[in-house]
Motif scaffolding. Structure first.
Motif, short mmCIF file in Angstrom:
data_model
loop_
_atom_site.label_atom_id
_atom_site.label_comp_id
_atom_site.label_asym_id
_atom_site.label_seq_id
_atom_site.Cartn_x
_atom_site.Cartn_y
_atom_site.Cartn_z
N ASN A 175 0.14 4.29 0.87
CA ASN A 175 -0.08 5.24 2.08
C ASN A 175 0.58 4.64 3.26
OD1 ASN A 175 -1.11 6.64 4.20
ND2 ASN A 175 -3.19 7.40 3.00
N SER A 227 0.48 5.72 6.59
CA SER A 227 -0.39 5.56 7.59
C SER A 227 -1.69 4.56 7.39
CB SER A 227 -1.06 7.14 7.94
OG SER A 227 -1.79 7.50 6.72
N TYR A 228 -2.20 4.31 6.21
CA TYR A 228 -2.96 3.53 6.15
C TYR A 228 -2.62 2.10 6.30
CZ TYR A 228 -6.77 0.76 3.94
OH TYR A 228 -8.08 0.17 3.63
N GLU A 255 0.84 -1.14 -0.10
CA GLU A 255 0.01 -0.12 -0.18
C GLU A 255 0.81 1.29 0.11
OE1 GLU A 255 -2.65 2.76 0.29
OE2 GLU A 255 -3.45 1.09 -0.01
N GLN A 276 4.53 -0.61 3.43
CA GLN A 276 4.26 0.64 2.59
C GLN A 276 5.05 0.45 1.52
OE1 GLN A 276 6.56 3.29 2.05
NE2 GLN A 276 4.82 4.31 0.99
#
Length: 192
Positions: A20, A22-23, A18, A45
């Motif tokens: 992002n 923080s996601y 992913e 990430q």
């Protein structure tokens, strides 16, 4: 989140990438823990065009890109090569994608929601790029008719809260599906 739910249902191992950060920390890892599958895999990430080396160097039995490929339509050849490099002859590759059925210049209303900096490609263009890659398209299906009813409900509910769709613009995608501007499609691929 598809990855966690698939791992929960099937018991499979997973690797998630992913963009992002923080996601990954706030949602993906938390959800995996809540659903009891955090020991079955990892989320990292990184970009799907250039995943972390420990992800890129692995070979996978299945590769899923569910509704994310449109974000790399501007560099789809590199994306397909990244997938091929993580595959073996036995790897099953499943991609859900959005494709544009009109000239992107005519899609201002749709892009009010999507905010894309480059055009979404046509089905024909995506399939031609697949043909020119190290991947073989084994199955294709247009799923648009199956998702339109959900968008009708979504539009009704969004208009209750935001009648002019100034903030809740997601129904503009539904309108694009209903008027034929965009399609939601499925590709199944394997290494050539």
């Amino acid at each position: 989140m598809y990855t966690v739910r698939i791992a929960e249902i099937t018991g499979c191992r997973y690797t998630g990438v992913e963009l992002n950060a923080s996601y990954v920390e706030d949602e993906c890892k938390k959800w995996a823990e809540e659903h009891g599958v955090s020991n079955q895999g990892e989320f990292y990430q990184g970009s799907m065009l250039d995943p972390p080396s420990h992800v890129r160097e692995q070979k996978y039995t299945h590769i899923l890109s569910l509704g994310a490929m449109l974000y790399v339509h501007n560099d789809i050849d590199k994306f397909l090569e990244t997938i091929a490099s993580c595959s073996t002859a036995e790897t099953k590759i499943f991609i859900w994608d959005f494709v544009c059925n009109k000239d992107w210049a005519e899609c201002d209303e749709l892009n009010r929601h999507m905010k894309m900096e480059y055009p979404i490609r046509s089905r024909e263009d995506v399939q031609e790029r697949m043909k020119n890659s190290r991947l073989n398209l084994t199955e294709f299906q247009d799923f648009t008719p199956y998702i339109v009813p959900g968008y009708k409900v979504m539009e009704r509910e969004c208009r209750k809260r935001d009648p002019n769709m100034e903030f809740l613009t997601f129904p503009l995608m539904g309108k694009a599906f209903m008027d034929g501007t965009m399609s939601y499609v499925y590709y199944c691929l394997e290494l050539k």
